[in-house]
Design an enzyme around this catalytic site. Sequence first.
Site, mmCIF file in Angstrom:
data_model
loop_
_atom_site.group_PDB
_atom_site.id
_atom_site.type_symbol
_atom_site.label_atom_id
_atom_site.label_comp_id
_atom_site.label_asym_id
_atom_site.label_seq_id
_atom_site.Cartn_x
_atom_site.Cartn_y
_atom_site.Cartn_z
ATOM 1 N N HIS A 34 0.982 -1.167 -0.250
ATOM 2 C CA HIS A 34 0.167 -0.124 -0.300
ATOM 3 C C HIS A 34 0.761 0.943 0.091
ATOM 4 O O HIS A 34 0.661 2.545 0.117
ATOM 5 C CB HIS A 34 -0.979 0.429 0.890
ATOM 6 C CG HIS A 34 -2.021 -0.936 0.576
ATOM 7 N ND1 HIS A 34 -3.260 -0.403 0.536
ATOM 8 C CD2 HIS A 34 -2.715 -2.032 1.189
ATOM 9 C CE1 HIS A 34 -4.304 -1.798 0.172
ATOM 10 N NE2 HIS A 34 -3.410 -2.813 0.864
ATOM 11 N N ASP A 36 2.310 1.671 -3.098
ATOM 12 C CA ASP A 36 2.069 2.127 -4.375
ATOM 13 C C ASP A 36 1.769 4.018 -4.878
ATOM 14 O O ASP A 36 2.778 4.787 -5.640
ATOM 15 C CB ASP A 36 2.332 1.100 -5.834
ATOM 16 C CG ASP A 36 0.861 0.514 -5.521
ATOM 17 O OD1 ASP A 36 -0.193 0.730 -4.881
ATOM 18 O OD2 ASP A 36 0.666 -0.353 -6.262
ATOM 19 N N GLY A 125 -8.247 -14.764 -7.291
ATOM 20 C CA GLY A 125 -8.148 -14.128 -5.853
ATOM 21 C C GLY A 125 -7.689 -14.740 -4.254
ATOM 22 O O GLY A 125 -7.366 -14.180 -3.392
ATOM 23 N N GLY A 127 -4.815 -13.143 -4.278
ATOM 24 C CA GLY A 127 -3.758 -11.917 -4.509
ATOM 25 C C GLY A 127 -2.210 -12.115 -4.753
ATOM 26 O O GLY A 127 -1.496 -11.540 -4.090
ATOM 27 N N SER A 129 -1.777 -11.686 -7.308
ATOM 28 C CA SER A 129 -2.612 -10.746 -8.835
ATOM 29 C C SER A 129 -2.563 -11.242 -10.544
ATOM 30 O O SER A 129 -2.106 -11.031 -11.420
ATOM 31 C CB SER A 129 -0.841 -9.521 -9.167
ATOM 32 O OG SER A 129 -1.905 -8.563 -9.222
ATOM 33 N N SER A 130 -3.560 -12.139 -10.421
ATOM 34 C CA SER A 130 -4.469 -13.208 -11.293
ATOM 35 C C SER A 130 -4.617 -11.391 -12.110
ATOM 36 O O SER A 130 -4.343 -11.429 -13.766
ATOM 37 C CB SER A 130 -5.543 -13.951 -11.147
ATOM 38 O OG SER A 130 -5.947 -13.193 -10.384
ATOM 39 N N ASP A 175 1.047 -3.841 -9.423
ATOM 40 C CA ASP A 175 1.187 -5.546 -9.834
ATOM 41 C C ASP A 175 0.971 -5.604 -11.545
ATOM 42 O O ASP A 175 2.105 -6.701 -11.779
ATOM 43 C CB ASP A 175 -0.158 -5.709 -10.023
ATOM 44 C CG ASP A 175 -0.777 -5.609 -8.675
ATOM 45 O OD1 ASP A 175 0.675 -5.541 -7.829
ATOM 46 O OD2 ASP A 175 -1.562 -5.839 -7.817
HETATM 47 C C1 GLA Z 1 -3.049 -4.112 -5.241
HETATM 48 C C2 GLA Z 1 -2.462 -3.714 -6.216
HETATM 49 C C3 GLA Z 1 -1.592 -2.417 -5.540
HETATM 50 C C4 GLA Z 1 -0.892 -2.722 -4.284
HETATM 51 C C5 GLA Z 1 -1.564 -3.630 -3.163
HETATM 52 C C6 GLA Z 1 -0.628 -3.456 -1.798
HETATM 53 O O1 GLA Z 1 -2.923 -5.282 -5.437
HETATM 54 O O2 GLA Z 1 -3.506 -3.728 -7.183
HETATM 55 O O3 GLA Z 1 -0.993 -1.564 -6.316
HETATM 56 O O4 GLA Z 1 -0.968 -1.242 -3.798
HETATM 57 O O5 GLA Z 1 -2.594 -3.642 -3.774
HETATM 58 O O6 GLA Z 1 0.445 -3.000 -2.080
#
Ligand code: GLA
Length: 388
Positions: A34, A36, A125, A127, A129-130, A175
């Site tokens: 959190h 970026d 889901g 986390g 980053s699919s 991501d």
């Molecule tokens: C998700 C968002 C990213 C980033 C993270 C938290 O993955 O897509 O841009 O903000 O949460 O770090």
Amino acid sequence: MNQQTLFDKYQDTFGVEGQDLFFSPGRINVIGEHTDYNGGHVFPCAISLGTYAVYGARDDDRVQLFSGNMEGDVVSFTITDEQPEEADDRKWANYFKGMLVYLRQRGFKIDHGFNLYVYGNLPYGAGLSSSASIEMLMGQVLKDEFSLEIDQIDLVKLGQKTENDFVGLNSGIMDQFAVGMGKKDNAIFLDCNTLEYKYMPLELGDYEIVIMSTNKKHSLAASAYNDRVAECGEALKRLQTKLDINSLGEIDEDTFDEYSYLLNDETLLKRTRHAVFENQRTIQATKAMTAGDLEKLGRLINASHVSLHFDYEVSGTELDTLAEAAWQQPGVLGARMIGGGFAGSAIAIVKKDQAENLKEKVGEIYRQKVGYDASFYDAEIVDGPHKL
Ligand code: GLA
């Protein structure tokens, strides 16, 4: 699924032979969560779990998408259609469609249709980053198949635009950058303010990263995520009444302390404290890694989790159970939740010869406390999207 199976599935779905196979990775983030969209630093890398696509050209103007994970109907639209899909069972196609729409809007010539059979081994889901994996997959397919002369970082930016404007999540650039710019055995130290970046070999010696997945679906995550973005925006506005800054990433701990009276709100104080300290922790973590001080790296990773729990409030029972159970295991240097939060995954840095023990013990504790199983994966750090 192996490569042949993917081509067979393409043929079953579309009745013709597929041409090319592509792969796009998922991502983990060592530290810098959190930060970026707050103009701070992140330290992610691309992983071998990801998404595959078999491509075949069409001589009309239709795009036909099929997801081997959703197993619904083929989603079909024309290359000139710019409307986001509204129906629940078609929304997954927006990650692809957005990339196509924005590339065409930039003037790139994509002048005929195509079929795409898509399959991901990245748990949906999780986390990991699919969504960025799919966006960058589509970008790479179009870049290669239509010989688009687009810089990779511009493609990454279109991935973020797709997520923000076509899908509706106000995410930062981490991501898409981690996936799109991934490099084998390296993490990317990225300044999200300037997009300056540096590849750093993930030198963990006798240690490795284990991914611990909650297997919980995060349905509320998107609105909570957008709330956090808005809270940080408000905090920035209040600080800007006295400070000449463009993002929370520009201030250090002392400046935060000195000007925190401007926030004068408990929630905003906590959110800002996380954004500022997490950014500084990320810079410290890369220094610790370079100096070979892995124990310090581990402590910073733990501190990141605690801050995400107490100050940013994006953890939850499942993620806490994984991180806290990992902290108790022998050979663990550090563990924390990664990504947006609420569900998804955590990582642990653990001594290689203790990795199996970690999975077993954390798995047991998780099952007892949460009531179902967590999943564990060894993180293999790989290159960004490419044709296979
Ligand atoms: C998700 C968002 C990213 C980033 C993270 C938290 O993955 O897509 O841009 O903000 O949460 O770090």
